[in-house]
Scaffold this motif. Structure first.
Motif, PDB file in Angstrom:
ATOM      1  N   ARG A  13      12.429 -12.665   2.575  1.00 57.47           N
ATOM      2  CA  ARG A  13      12.160 -11.335   3.138  1.00 57.47           C
ATOM      3  C   ARG A  13      11.293 -10.516   2.202  1.00 57.47           C
ATOM      4  NH1 ARG A  13      17.691 -11.428   4.903  1.00 57.47           N
ATOM      5  NH2 ARG A  13      18.306 -10.129   3.130  1.00 57.47           N
ATOM      6  N   SER A  14      11.537 -10.625   0.899  1.00 57.96           N
ATOM      7  CA  SER A  14      10.738  -9.893  -0.081  1.00 57.96           C
ATOM      8  C   SER A  14       9.295 -10.393  -0.082  1.00 57.96           C
ATOM      9  CB  SER A  14      11.332 -10.044  -1.486  1.00 57.96           C
ATOM     10  OG  SER A  14      12.633  -9.497  -1.540  1.00 57.96           O
ATOM     11  N   ARG A  17       7.634  -9.101   3.036  1.00 52.33           N
ATOM     12  CA  ARG A  17       7.369  -7.666   2.900  1.00 52.33           C
ATOM     13  C   ARG A  17       6.171  -7.421   1.994  1.00 52.33           C
ATOM     14  NH1 ARG A  17      10.870  -3.276  -0.590  1.00 52.33           N
ATOM     15  NH2 ARG A  17       9.498  -1.495  -0.198  1.00 52.33           N
ATOM     16  N   ASN A  18       6.139  -8.113   0.850  1.00 57.73           N
ATOM     17  CA  ASN A  18       5.024  -7.945  -0.079  1.00 57.73           C
ATOM     18  C   ASN A  18       3.704  -8.360   0.563  1.00 57.73           C
ATOM     19  OD1 ASN A  18       6.675  -6.974  -2.096  1.00 57.73           O
ATOM     20  ND2 ASN A  18       6.880  -8.949  -3.143  1.00 57.73           N
ATOM     21  N   THR A  20       2.903  -8.489   3.831  1.00 61.99           N
ATOM     22  CA  THR A  20       2.474  -7.564   4.885  1.00 61.99           C
ATOM     23  C   THR A  20       1.989  -6.238   4.311  1.00 61.99           C
ATOM     24  OG1 THR A  20       4.767  -6.791   5.171  1.00 61.99           O
ATOM     25  CG2 THR A  20       4.004  -8.571   6.613  1.00 61.99           C
ATOM     26  N   GLU A  21       2.604  -5.801   3.219  1.00 62.43           N
ATOM     27  CA  GLU A  21       2.207  -4.529   2.622  1.00 62.43           C
ATOM     28  C   GLU A  21       0.884  -4.644   1.866  1.00 62.43           C
ATOM     29  OE1 GLU A  21       5.250  -2.768   0.243  1.00 62.43           O
ATOM     30  OE2 GLU A  21       6.613  -2.474   1.937  1.00 62.43           O
TER      31      GLU A  21
END
Length: 299
Positions: A13-14, A17-18, A20-21
């Motif tokens: 998940r991290s 998230r990284n 996509t950001e």
């Protein structure tokens, strides 16, 4: 046992998230949408393999530009509320890891677009170069950065046409012109309501560096030019890119909507009015592309 299980599931998940950001997923998807619209305007029969290459390759190119940008601006991002929690300033990703990711995305993007045709890959490469090497460093030097950034920002709409035809002519040139003019009111509206935050990072986004009448008037003018450029295909001078009278009326209607909110910013000069103009500008370019595509396939 419980802690170990949590870590096992939190790592993917991290990473997601990284990714996509740092690639600015929402922005990248909107850019790919523009390319898809340009592609659909140029073809009679959709080649889904080419469309797939355009989508993935386009995302890689835009994502790479965003990663390079965040590597270069990592110290400035840490100063601004809007960007201080991005993966690099937030400490969730190292510069080396980000650079490796950007390099992989660049090579993959160029390769995928080259499979479509060399011209598409060339324009994709030009877009990355201008965004990273010209626009990004100029943001802290001069308001002209928005002008320079409008070039790579306008490429995606025309890139789809080039991907479909392996040719650059009046049609993709017109698509480029529309999105080029649109960049100015869009980014100046952002520069207006994020003025104080941008100031912390030393960014010069407004044409005269102030939230005043001069900036507001320029925003109105560029909105007008955007709408006029959007209506050019209705005149029948843009080759095979044509807009029916009904579609032209729809474009004029959303154009009046865009200009109204620009005039409203001139009158009110508030952050709220600028934010509303930004949202309307995003809606305008999205609706315009939908109208263009639907007009072609329904008439």
């Amino acid at each position: 046992m419980s802690l170990s299980t949590t870590r096992t599931y939190s790592t993917p998940r991290s990473l997601i998230r990284n990714f996509t950001e740092i690639t600015k997923m929402r922005l990248s998807v909107s850019v790919v949408f523009s390319s898809i619209a340009g592609y659909l305007l140029a073809v009679e029969t959709v080649d889904f393999y080419t469309l797939f290459l355009l989508c993935v390759g386009g995302y890689c190119m835009v994502g790479a530009s965003n990663v390079y940008n965040q590597i270069i601006e990592r110290d400035l991002d840490a100063l601004m509320d809007r960007t201080k929690d991005r993966p690099i300033p937030g400490g969730r990703m190292g510069v080396t890891s980000a650079f490796v990711l950007a390099s992989i995305l660049t090579l993959a993007g160029i390769a995928l677009l080259y499979i479509i045709n060399p011209k598409t890959a060339l324009f994709g490469a030009i877009s990355i170069f201008m965004y990273v090497s010209l626009y990004t460093p100029l943001k802290t030097k001069t308001p002209l950065a928005v002008f320079v950034g409008a070039f790579p920002g306008a490429i995606p709409f025309m890139l789809g046409w080039v991907a479909a035809t392996n040719d650059f002519g009046i049609e993709p040139g017109t698509l480029f012109m529309i999105q080029f003019f649109w960049q100015f009111p869009h980014f100046w509206a952002i520069g207006w309501f994020l003025f104080e935050d941008y100031k912390k990072g030393g960014f010069f986004m407004l044409p005269n560096g102030k939230r005043d009448n001069g900036t507001a008037i320029q925003i109105i003018l560029y909105c007008i030019w955007t709408v006029l450029a959007s209506l050019v295909p209705a005149v029948g001078v843009t080759g095979s890119l044509y807009l029916s009278p009904f579609a032209a009326v729809l474009i004029a209607g959303i154009g009046v909507w865009l200009i109204y909110y620009a005039a409203r910013l001139y009158k009110l000069k508030t952050d709220k009015a600028a934010r509303q103009l930004m949202l309307v500008s995003v809606s305008y370019i999205t609706l315009l592309q939908l109208i263009y595509v639907l007009d072609k396939f329904l008439r």
